[in-house]
Motif scaffolding. Structure first.
Motif, PDB file in Angstrom:
ATOM      1  N   ALA A 112      39.874   6.743  24.269  1.00 18.68           N
ATOM      2  CA  ALA A 112      38.882   7.864  24.834  1.00 18.68           C
ATOM      3  C   ALA A 112      39.458   8.440  26.019  1.00 18.68           C
ATOM      4  N   SER A 113      40.479   8.031  26.584  1.00 14.73           N
ATOM      5  CA  SER A 113      40.931   8.903  28.068  1.00 14.73           C
ATOM      6  C   SER A 113      41.965   9.601  27.810  1.00 14.73           C
ATOM      7  N   SER A 114      41.945  10.582  28.771  1.00 19.27           N
ATOM      8  CA  SER A 114      43.162  11.651  28.586  1.00 19.27           C
ATOM      9  C   SER A 114      43.137  12.415  29.915  1.00 19.27           C
ATOM     10  N   ALA A 115      44.478  12.956  29.863  1.00 19.85           N
ATOM     11  CA  ALA A 115      44.775  13.642  31.072  1.00 19.85           C
ATOM     12  C   ALA A 115      45.985  14.993  30.743  1.00 19.85           C
ATOM     13  N   SER A 116      45.974  15.911  31.375  1.00 17.41           N
ATOM     14  CA  SER A 116      46.789  16.940  31.054  1.00 17.41           C
ATOM     15  C   SER A 116      46.982  17.582  32.151  1.00 17.41           C
ATOM     16  N   VAL A 117      48.058  18.285  32.328  1.00 18.60           N
ATOM     17  CA  VAL A 117      48.604  19.469  33.297  1.00 18.60           C
ATOM     18  C   VAL A 117      49.201  20.558  32.428  1.00 18.60           C
ATOM     19  N   THR A 118      48.590  21.916  32.556  1.00 20.70           N
ATOM     20  CA  THR A 118      49.106  22.807  31.936  1.00 20.70           C
ATOM     21  C   THR A 118      49.532  24.040  32.927  1.00 20.70           C
ATOM     22  N   VAL A 119      50.643  24.543  32.812  1.00 21.97           N
ATOM     23  CA  VAL A 119      51.338  25.495  33.808  1.00 21.97           C
ATOM     24  C   VAL A 119      51.628  26.922  32.928  1.00 21.97           C
ATOM     25  N   HIS A 165      37.820   9.838  31.270  1.00 21.01           N
ATOM     26  CA  HIS A 165      38.123   8.180  31.378  1.00 21.01           C
ATOM     27  C   HIS A 165      36.841   7.680  31.348  1.00 21.01           C
ATOM     28  N   LYS A 166      36.873   6.506  30.622  1.00 26.43           N
ATOM     29  CA  LYS A 166      35.807   5.731  30.526  1.00 26.43           C
ATOM     30  C   LYS A 166      35.991   4.578  31.745  1.00 26.43           C
ATOM     31  N   LEU A 167      35.100   4.699  32.668  1.00 31.74           N
ATOM     32  CA  LEU A 167      35.260   3.513  33.683  1.00 31.74           C
ATOM     33  C   LEU A 167      33.893   2.687  33.746  1.00 31.74           C
ATOM     34  N   GLY A 168      33.993   1.502  33.096  1.00 30.69           N
ATOM     35  CA  GLY A 168      32.818   0.567  32.897  1.00 30.69           C
ATOM     36  C   GLY A 168      32.038   1.262  32.229  1.00 30.69           C
ATOM     37  N   ALA A 169      30.561   1.599  32.726  1.00 33.57           N
ATOM     38  CA  ALA A 169      29.455   2.238  32.079  1.00 33.57           C
ATOM     39  C   ALA A 169      29.587   3.553  32.374  1.00 33.57           C
ATOM     40  N   PHE A 170      30.374   4.424  33.063  1.00 32.94           N
ATOM     41  CA  PHE A 170      30.484   5.834  33.314  1.00 32.94           C
ATOM     42  C   PHE A 170      31.536   6.192  32.740  1.00 32.94           C
ATOM     43  N   ALA A 171      31.379   7.522  32.109  1.00 34.56           N
ATOM     44  CA  ALA A 171      32.196   8.577  31.605  1.00 34.56           C
ATOM     45  C   ALA A 171      32.660   9.571  32.399  1.00 34.56           C
ATOM     46  N   LEU A 172      33.904   9.667  33.004  1.00 34.82           N
ATOM     47  CA  LEU A 172      34.133  10.497  33.698  1.00 34.82           C
ATOM     48  C   LEU A 172      34.995  11.840  33.193  1.00 34.82           C
ATOM     49  N   ARG A 173      34.862  12.900  33.688  1.00 31.45           N
ATOM     50  CA  ARG A 173      35.700  14.186  33.469  1.00 31.45           C
ATOM     51  C   ARG A 173      35.809  14.991  34.472  1.00 31.45           C
ATOM     52  N   GLY A 174      36.753  15.733  34.403  1.00 32.99           N
ATOM     53  CA  GLY A 174      36.990  16.701  35.478  1.00 32.99           C
ATOM     54  C   GLY A 174      38.251  17.853  35.256  1.00 32.99           C
ATOM     55  N   SER A 175      38.101  18.912  35.923  1.00 37.94           N
ATOM     56  CA  SER A 175      39.220  19.929  35.709  1.00 37.94           C
ATOM     57  C   SER A 175      39.305  20.810  37.050  1.00 37.94           C
ATOM     58  N   LEU A 176      40.619  21.123  37.207  1.00 36.07           N
ATOM     59  CA  LEU A 176      40.947  21.672  38.540  1.00 36.07           C
ATOM     60  C   LEU A 176      41.902  22.825  38.108  1.00 36.07           C
ATOM     61  N   ASP A 177      41.474  24.283  38.483  1.00 33.06           N
ATOM     62  CA  ASP A 177      42.472  25.378  38.178  1.00 33.06           C
ATOM     63  C   ASP A 177      42.875  26.095  39.606  1.00 33.06           C
ATOM     64  N   LEU A 178      44.129  26.098  39.622  1.00 33.25           N
ATOM     65  CA  LEU A 178      44.831  26.908  40.813  1.00 33.25           C
ATOM     66  C   LEU A 178      45.435  27.842  40.154  1.00 33.25           C
ATOM     67  N   GLN A 179      45.082  29.101  40.417  1.00 33.23           N
ATOM     68  CA  GLN A 179      45.587  30.427  39.749  1.00 33.23           C
ATOM     69  C   GLN A 179      45.701  31.413  40.741  1.00 33.23           C
ATOM     70  N   ASP A 180      46.446  32.265  40.434  1.00 26.63           N
ATOM     71  CA  ASP A 180      46.709  33.668  41.064  1.00 26.63           C
ATOM     72  C   ASP A 180      46.653  34.952  40.065  1.00 26.63           C
ATOM     73  N   LEU A 205      43.707  13.178  37.574  1.00 28.72           N
ATOM     74  CA  LEU A 205      44.744  12.484  36.927  1.00 28.72           C
ATOM     75  C   LEU A 205      44.783  10.916  37.162  1.00 28.72           C
ATOM     76  N   HIS A 206      44.290  10.490  38.263  1.00 27.78           N
ATOM     77  CA  HIS A 206      44.006   9.103  38.518  1.00 27.78           C
ATOM     78  C   HIS A 206      42.847   8.493  37.333  1.00 27.78           C
ATOM     79  N   VAL A 207      41.962   9.116  37.128  1.00 31.45           N
ATOM     80  CA  VAL A 207      40.893   8.941  36.132  1.00 31.45           C
ATOM     81  C   VAL A 207      41.679   8.586  34.716  1.00 31.45           C
ATOM     82  N   ALA A 208      42.361   9.244  34.455  1.00 26.64           N
ATOM     83  CA  ALA A 208      43.036   9.167  32.963  1.00 26.64           C
ATOM     84  C   ALA A 208      44.258   8.123  33.212  1.00 26.64           C
TER      85      ALA A 208
END
Length: 608
Positions: A440-447, A488-503, A20-23
């Motif tokens: 080009a930056s984005s963030a989401s949280v889906t429940v 997120h685009k941070l300077g010369a770096f394009a960052l991406r990530g995802s985290l799944d917490l599931q049951d 989330l901080h990235v975006a």
């Protein structure tokens, strides 16, 4: 949702604020998303209008992945886990939000692929070399697609011809004696480029590795051989009418271990074909008429087993646009045939689907309803409703509810293990999401929470012809979780990530469903240095259980991957990838090995 945090969970929990901080710190650009998808509602729709949880994998991402199979690409997306019995040519399961592999409806260029034996697509049959784009819809979509879409829908597309003439030849190789040779051409021809085409062929081989390093199994290497081809042809009759035809074929031979002395082999055959007419009949009325067919065959030797599924699908879809309003109406027929000696059975489903979509200012609304009449079970109704509200130019909230079903396979009903009284598996899903975007930056949280009733499982003998056991509607499952995703685009770096917490759990026993983790995450970074595109990626998963009783534990793992690509001459490009850099030992299925550290290098000629 009660999820106990293990060491993996604590690591993953650290990633969620990072995602989330990235975006959240992307405030530099203001361009809007302009790409379109068709999977969410079977109509073209801008990404910015989506009310569904969708991911897109484009041509460039697939090319630089260096991956061997479609499942390996999918495993790097939010909400997806993969389990495989050995190497790339062996049985592969894809779990979407923890749902059973058979609960994902899969289409290739609009052609439905399924197995009436195992249920769901046989992922190892799909040749990644022919795939140009992937769209993944997470969440039930039976109100649009009919039976099977309990966990979601995955659409795969081959290359479409573009203006000019674009030939290519590629060659590559890597660890385990892996080799790939591909060639093809795409382009346009005729008056005003009315005719477009894309043709491709590929040959892939691998000596493989010992898939089962246990004393009771053959210690030989288990490799594979794949030969695939595809053709995609289009003709623009005039400005309002168009014809498209697609064809894909793949023959796969793979080795597996089932005994100490025998050289066990499996042979896969996949064929798909489709013909589509699209017409803008009036300024407000667009119609699509489509006929498709697929054939999936799996057979083994020297122990003889053979199963074949043929599927035919016919669709007449209409779109009516009146200003802010979109109405859809579709008639669809699906015909399945299973030949698995002594079974030779058919079934059909006729469906009618209606939809409505509205985009008015900050509000977006989508409603869908469908009735399916199955030749075995009679009528089944499904529906969905989704609403989105644009809080401001950056923030958007969405919520949806939906129902879905999957009819039992013909094998589950008519094999020696089958019961003719089996009922369709049904689901009820609710979810809510918060989206943020800035350029080009984005963030989401889906429940989400998806509850499945009448879950078909293999139980004790009684009622069927086998004394070993029978299929039964005995279980109830619940798939609930939260997905964090960001880029997120941070300077010369394009960052991406995802985290799944599931049951993902069996509600009757309270146990975790087999081969699915409660936490998994992906984190990646790309940049360009000295004319070379380079990237790094981490894939992490908590522990899973290999069996329903939760007595056989599969340890968690963290994998690190590196990749690079560059243009080495005007018309030549080079791609290199190292997967599992630390050579981590892990298993996604008990007693089945994984590849360890893998290197792949490829060169491609494609004139500019």
């Amino acid at each position: 949702m009660k999820i106990r945090l293990s060491r993996m969970a604590r690591v993953a929990a650290c990633l969620s604020p990072l995602v989330l901080h990235v975006a959240a710190h992307a405030q530099s650009t203001g361009s809007a998303l302009t790409d379109t998808v068709v999977t969410a509602n079977r109509t073209e729709q801008p990404l910015s209008d989506l009310l569904s949880d969708v991911s897109i994998v484009d041509r460039e991402t697939i090319a630089r992945s260096g991956a061997v199979g479609v499942a390996d690409v999918l495993a790097r997306l939010p909400g997806i886990e993969v389990a495989r019995n050995g190497g790339p040519g062996n049985t592969t399961s894809v779990f979407l939000r923890g749902a059973e592999s058979r609960f994902t409806a899969v289409y290739l260029d609009g052609v439905r692929i399924d197995s009436q034996s195992t249920g769901g697509v046989q992922w190892e049959q799909i040749p990644l070399a022919q795939i140009d784009r992937i769209e993944v819809l997470r969440g039930p979509a039976a109100a649009v697609y009919g039976s099977d879409a309990i966990g979601g829908v995955i659409q795969l597309f081959t290359r479409k011809g573009e203006a000019g003439f674009h030939p290519y030849v590629g060659i590559g190789g890597g660890t385990h004696g892996t080799g790939r040779l591909e060639a093809g051409a795409s382009g346009t021809a005729g008056v005003d480029n009315a005719f477009d085409y894309s043709l491709g062929v590929a040959r892939e081989i691998s000596n493989g590795f010992n898939a089962r390093e246990v004393a009771t199994q053959n210690p030989d290497k288990d490799g594979y051989r794949s030969t695939s081809a595809n053709a995609r042809l289009g003709f623009r009759i005039d400005a309002r009418n168009r014809l498209d035809a697609t064809f894909l074929a793949n023959d796969l031979e793979s080795q597996y271990d089932n005994s100490r002395r025998l050289n066990d082999k499996s042979n896969h055959t996949l064929r798909t074909a489709g013909l589509t007419y699209t017409g803008q009949w009036t300024d407000f009325w667009k119609a699509t008429v489509q006929a498709t067919a697929s054939r999936s065959v799996y057979e083994t030797q020297p122990s003889v087993y053979r199963t074949e599924t043929e599927l035919h699908n016919y669709l007449f879809q209409n779109e009516f646009r009146f200003g802010e309003h979109l109405f859809t109406a579709a008639l669809e027929r699906r015909e399945d045939n299973l030949q698995n000696t002594p079974i030779d059975r058919d079934r059909s489903q006729n469906g009618i689907a209606l939809g409505y979509a509205l985009k008015h200012g900050a509000h977006t609304l989508q409603l869908h309803g469908r009735h399916d009449d199955d030749s075995e079970f009679g009528g089944k109704n499904t529906g969905s409703a989704a609403y989105g509200y644009a809080i401001n130019s950056n923030w958007r909230a969405t919520a949806s509810v939906g129902t879905a079903f999957r009819a039992p396979t013909l094998y589950q009903r008519f094999s020696e293990y089958g019961l003719g009284s089996l009922r369709p598996e049904t689901s009820r899903n609710v979810e809510a999401a918060l989206h943020w975007s800035q350029g080009a930056s984005s963030a989401s949280v889906t429940v989400y929470r998806n509850k499945v009733d009448n879950l078909i499982s293999f139980g004790a003998a009684g009622g069927c012809g086998s004394t070993f056991g029978c299929y039964r509607n005995t279980a109830h499952a619940q798939y609930e979780g939260v997905t964090f995703a960001g880029a997120h685009k941070l300077g010369a770096f394009a960052l991406r990530g995802s985290l799944d917490l599931q049951d993902p759990k069996d509600e009757d026993t309270g146990r975790q469903l087999a081969r699915r983790a409660k936490q998994h995450a992906v984190l990646g970074a790309d940049t360009r240095f000295a004319g070379v595109d380079v990237g790094a990626e981490m894939q992490a998963s908590a522990h899973r259980w290999d069996n329903a009783a939760n007595t056989t534990r599969l340890g968690g793992y963290t994998l690190f991957n590196l990749y690079a690509s560059t243009r080495i001459a005007r018309d030549y490009s080079l791609v290199a990838r190292i997967d599992n850099l630390a050579d981590k030992f892990y298993q996604t299925a008990n007693t089945y090995a994984t590849a360890g550290r893998v290197l792949y290098v490829g060169v491609k000629w494609a004139p500019q």
